[in-house]
Design an enzyme around this catalytic site. Structure first.
Site, short mmCIF file in Angstrom:
data_model
loop_
_atom_site.label_atom_id
_atom_site.label_comp_id
_atom_site.label_asym_id
_atom_site.label_seq_id
_atom_site.Cartn_x
_atom_site.Cartn_y
_atom_site.Cartn_z
N GLY A 1 5.09 -9.90 9.57
CA GLY A 1 3.82 -9.34 9.27
C GLY A 1 3.35 -7.94 9.46
O GLY A 1 2.25 -7.45 9.39
N ASP B 1 2.93 -9.59 4.23
CA ASP B 1 1.80 -9.04 5.27
C ASP B 1 0.24 -9.14 5.24
O ASP B 1 -0.56 -9.32 6.09
CB ASP B 1 2.18 -7.72 5.70
N ASP C 1 0.74 -1.29 -0.06
CA ASP C 1 0.05 0.14 -0.04
C ASP C 1 0.67 1.34 -0.01
O ASP C 1 0.68 2.27 -0.73
CB ASP C 1 -1.09 0.13 1.06
N GLY C 2 1.79 1.07 0.60
CA GLY C 2 2.74 2.45 0.96
C GLY C 2 3.42 2.76 -0.51
O GLY C 2 3.32 3.92 -1.11
N GLN D 1 10.82 -15.93 5.08
CA GLN D 1 9.30 -15.77 4.83
C GLN D 1 9.19 -15.30 3.62
O GLN D 1 7.97 -15.32 2.98
CB GLN D 1 8.46 -15.13 5.89
N ARG E 1 9.65 -28.86 25.90
CA ARG E 1 9.89 -27.32 25.80
C ARG E 1 8.80 -26.76 25.21
O ARG E 1 7.84 -27.15 24.63
CB ARG E 1 11.30 -26.84 24.87
N ARG F 1 12.17 -21.92 24.27
CA ARG F 1 13.37 -21.33 23.30
C ARG F 1 12.48 -20.60 22.26
O ARG F 1 11.41 -21.01 22.14
CB ARG F 1 14.16 -22.48 22.51
O1 F6P Z 1 6.79 -5.75 4.89
C1 F6P Z 1 7.16 -6.95 4.58
C2 F6P Z 1 8.14 -6.89 5.64
O2 F6P Z 1 8.73 -8.28 5.39
C3 F6P Z 1 7.51 -6.90 7.23
O3 F6P Z 1 6.80 -8.20 7.46
C4 F6P Z 1 8.89 -6.70 7.94
O4 F6P Z 1 8.49 -6.09 9.31
C5 F6P Z 1 9.56 -5.82 7.15
O5 F6P Z 1 8.95 -6.02 5.77
C6 F6P Z 1 11.03 -6.15 7.22
O6 F6P Z 1 11.60 -4.92 6.45
P1 F6P Z 1 13.20 -5.21 5.96
O7 F6P Z 1 13.32 -6.03 4.64
O8 F6P Z 1 13.61 -3.83 5.69
O9 F6P Z 1 13.81 -5.47 6.95
#
Ligand code: F6P
Length: 360
Positions: free
Chosen positions: A183, A140, A115-116, A284, A175, A276
């Site tokens: 996210g 996200d 969105d940004g 991800q 554990r 842990r």
């Molecule tokens: O917006 C995607 C994302 O992977 C978020 O889940 C995470 O907080 C951020 O980007 C991490 O950003 P960077 O790659 O700048 O560490």
């Protein structure tokens, strides 16, 4: 005259970006368009000579559908309206991008971003009269109008596989294993992976929790004869008292990270159980896209080019009720798509007896 379509990937990478590039290139060439990839988001427009790649079906790698990352490169810095300059000041460089769009002879632009990125690209499009179509991507899954953004499904697969791997080691050592997932401000990855991976506790930013609630759940699992518990926590979850847990990188920028460590320590204090934590991080985002992300990326790429070809602009392609449709970008990004505490998956988790917080 052959028309020229520009395409760029913007913001954090994710699995499925190359699949979009492949689909859009094939569709555009089938409709008689030439496709120019812009390197590193809008940065390619700011370099002299401009950094571009001619995307042709004949030169696309056969494995592009399967390839993680983005062959164009991307960036989540460099807002052209407040571009960070070496002396620490910010400069409006938007006019340079508009000039580059014209100098390259482009007739339309497709942006693949969150969105940004789309808010910035739409502002540029309006200022420069650039015919623009948006495709949503982000692990996200927080882009307002769409049920699914490219990258989310693969991120959930990766987080689920992490739980599959944590479970036997948790059981072997009696554990509590805490998995911290990405996210940003939304808990979609934690919720989906937590259910798919059989977590006992799922914590998301949208629902508050208590350490006593976590303790009760871990004790109940033990009373029922199981010697381990699995916890999934979204990176933006705060401390019990509501304090954000963040870290600073060497440049002084705030990043999420640390809630997994915080919780593992609190769990040991509260329950006496050995615990842990694991921060899953950027795995991800990397790696091969799963089948659903390939499908989504391909459907979005084709639909976006069809919009361009039919002269329909200022639109975002989205997934709704198993249909790929288009909505105005303004509508698409007007609200943040967080987890609704009344969401069907929240009910699923509750129905299973998963601890997902106290206050609804
Ligand atoms: O917006 C995607 C994302 O992977 C978020 O889940 C995470 O907080 C951020 O980007 C991490 O950003 P960077 O790659 O700048 O560490």
């Amino acid at each position: 005259m052959v028309k020229k379509l520009g395409i760029l990937t913007s913001g954090g990478d994710c699995a499925g970006l190359n699949a979009v590039l492949r689909a859009a290139t094939h569709r555009a060439h089938n409709l008689g368009w030439q496709v120019i990839g812009i390197r590193n988001g809008t940065m390619g427009f700011l370099k002299k000579p401009y950094e571009t790649v001619d995307l042709k079906p004949s030169t696309l790698e056969a494995g592009l559908l399967r390839l993680g990352g983005t062959i164009l490169g991307t960036t989540n810095h460099g807002n052209p309206f407040a571009f960070p300059m070496p002396d620490g000041t910010q400069k409006d460089r938007s006019h340079e991008i508009i000039e580059a769009f014209r100098a390259l002879g482009l007739d339309a632009l497709i942006g693949v971003g969150g969105d940004g990125s789309h808010a910035i690209l739409r502002q540029l499009a309006q200022q420069g009269n650039i015919p623009y179509v948006a495709i949503p991507k982000t692990i996200d899954n927080d882009v307002g109008a769409t049920e699914f953004s490219i990258g989310f499904s693969t991120a959930v697969d990766v987080a689920t596989e992490a739980l599959d791997r944590l479970q036997p080691t948790a059981a072997s050592h009696d554990r509590v294993m805490v998995l911290e997932v990405m996210g940003r401000d939304a808990g979609h990855i934690a919720l989906a992976a937590g259910i798919a991976g059989g977590a006992d506790i799922i914590l998301i930013p949208e629902i508050s929790y208590s350490l006593s609630g976590i303790k009760r759940k871990i004790q109940k699992v033990a009373e029922n004869g199981r010697n381990f518990s699995l916890v999934v926590v979204a990176e933006a979850v705060k401390s019990e008292s509501g304090k954000p847990i963040t870290i600073y990188d060497p440049t002084g920028r705030i990043r999420y990270g640390g809630i997994g460590h915080y919780l593992a320590d609190r769990i040991t204090e509260e329950t006496g159980a050995e615990s842990r934590f694991m921060v899953l991080g950027h795995v991800q985002r990397g790696g091969q896209p799963g089948a659903f992300d390939r499908l989504l990326a391909t459907a979005y790429g084709v639909k976006a080019v069809d919009l361009v070809d039919s002269g329909k602009f200022d639109r975002m392609v989205i997934w709704r009720n198993r249909n790929v449709i288009d909505v105005s970008i303004e509508e698409a990004i007007s609200h943040y798509h967080s987890v609704d505490p009344k969401d069907a998956l929240v009910k699923t988790a509750q129905g299973l007896g998963v601890y997902i917080g106290d206050h609804f």
